[in-house]
Design a protein around this motif. Structure first.
Motif, short mmCIF file in Angstrom:
data_model
loop_
_atom_site.label_atom_id
_atom_site.label_comp_id
_atom_site.label_asym_id
_atom_site.label_seq_id
_atom_site.Cartn_x
_atom_site.Cartn_y
_atom_site.Cartn_z
N LYS A 298 30.33 -3.28 -4.40
CA LYS A 298 30.54 -4.61 -4.96
C LYS A 298 29.40 -5.04 -5.89
O LYS A 298 29.40 -6.16 -6.39
N TRP A 299 28.42 -4.19 -6.14
CA TRP A 299 27.25 -4.52 -6.98
C TRP A 299 27.35 -3.78 -8.30
O TRP A 299 27.63 -2.59 -8.35
N ASP A 300 27.15 -4.49 -9.38
CA ASP A 300 27.14 -3.89 -10.71
C ASP A 300 25.70 -3.53 -11.04
O ASP A 300 24.86 -4.40 -11.29
N TYR A 301 25.39 -2.22 -11.03
CA TYR A 301 24.02 -1.76 -11.23
C TYR A 301 23.57 -1.90 -12.69
O TYR A 301 22.38 -1.97 -12.96
N ASP A 302 24.52 -1.94 -13.65
CA ASP A 302 24.14 -2.09 -15.05
C ASP A 302 23.70 -3.52 -15.36
O ASP A 302 22.72 -3.71 -16.09
N LYS A 303 24.42 -4.52 -14.83
CA LYS A 303 24.11 -5.91 -15.11
C LYS A 303 23.24 -6.56 -14.05
O LYS A 303 22.82 -7.70 -14.21
N ASN A 304 22.96 -5.84 -12.96
CA ASN A 304 22.20 -6.36 -11.81
C ASN A 304 22.78 -7.67 -11.27
O ASN A 304 22.09 -8.67 -11.10
N GLU A 305 24.08 -7.68 -11.00
CA GLU A 305 24.74 -8.83 -10.40
C GLU A 305 25.97 -8.34 -9.64
O GLU A 305 26.41 -7.21 -9.80
N TRP A 306 26.51 -9.24 -8.82
CA TRP A 306 27.70 -8.89 -8.03
C TRP A 306 28.90 -8.81 -8.94
O TRP A 306 29.04 -9.59 -9.88
N LYS A 307 29.78 -7.86 -8.65
CA LYS A 307 31.01 -7.71 -9.46
C LYS A 307 31.93 -8.89 -9.22
O LYS A 307 31.97 -9.46 -8.15
N LYS A 308 32.68 -9.22 -10.27
CA LYS A 308 33.57 -10.38 -10.17
C LYS A 308 35.00 -9.94 -10.07
O LYS A 308 35.44 -8.94 -10.36
#
Length: 162
Positions: free
Chosen positions: A152-162
């Motif tokens: 559930k974590w977006d490693y490229d944007k450093n935020e939780w996926k929506k």
């Protein structure tokens, strides 16, 4: 030979049960629950049997010669309560609410006592700072990357996926 053996066993069984019923010199009489019984209920206003089972001679008088009081008395022989008396409100709800409040209050006192004397201080692992560090470490370790926490974590944007 088999028939005589069966009949002798049946005879012994009948004798032994009749002896048990006549224990202590008297016959034990049990109530027959197959027969209808009298009950006053709002959903069943006309019971199967009368309230009084045996009537005296004065109770069997002709209906036309009876006064109002005697007719009411006759009604009381057949029924224990009138429909209006069955629908009459009771104060039982006060007892139920009082008992419920007593047990809720007792439970609240028990919980307060446990919080004060039984449980220790809240562990440091519940602090927001600790939880943030633990979450960051789990993301760095890529815990359950397919369907779990790290998925559930977006490693490229450093935020939780929506």
């Amino acid at each position: 030979m088999l028939a005589t053996r069966v009949f002798s066993l049946i005879g012994k069984r009948a004798i032994s049960t009749s002896v048990c019923v006549r224990a202590h010199g008297s016959v034990v009489k049990s109530e027959d629950f197959a027969l209808p019984s009298y009950v006053d209920r709002r959903d069943y206003p006309l019971p199967d049997v009368a309230h009084v089972k045996s009537l005296s001679a004065s109770q069997k008088a002709p209906w036309s010669s009876l006064s109002i009081e005697e007719k009411v008395e006759l009604y009381r022989i057949k029924f224990n309560e009138s429909f209006a008396e069955m629908n009459r409100g009771t104060n039982e709800w006060k007892t139920v609410v009082g008992a419920a409040m007593f047990f809720i209050g007792f439970t609240a006192l028990l919980l307060i006592w446990e919080k004060h004397y039984v449980y220790g201080p809240v562990p440091h692992t519940f602090d927001e700072e600790w939880v943030a560090k633990q979450t960051k470490r789990m993301l760095d370790m890529k815990v359950s990357p397919i369907q779990g926490f790290s998925a559930k974590w977006d490693y490229d944007k450093n935020e939780w996926k929506k």
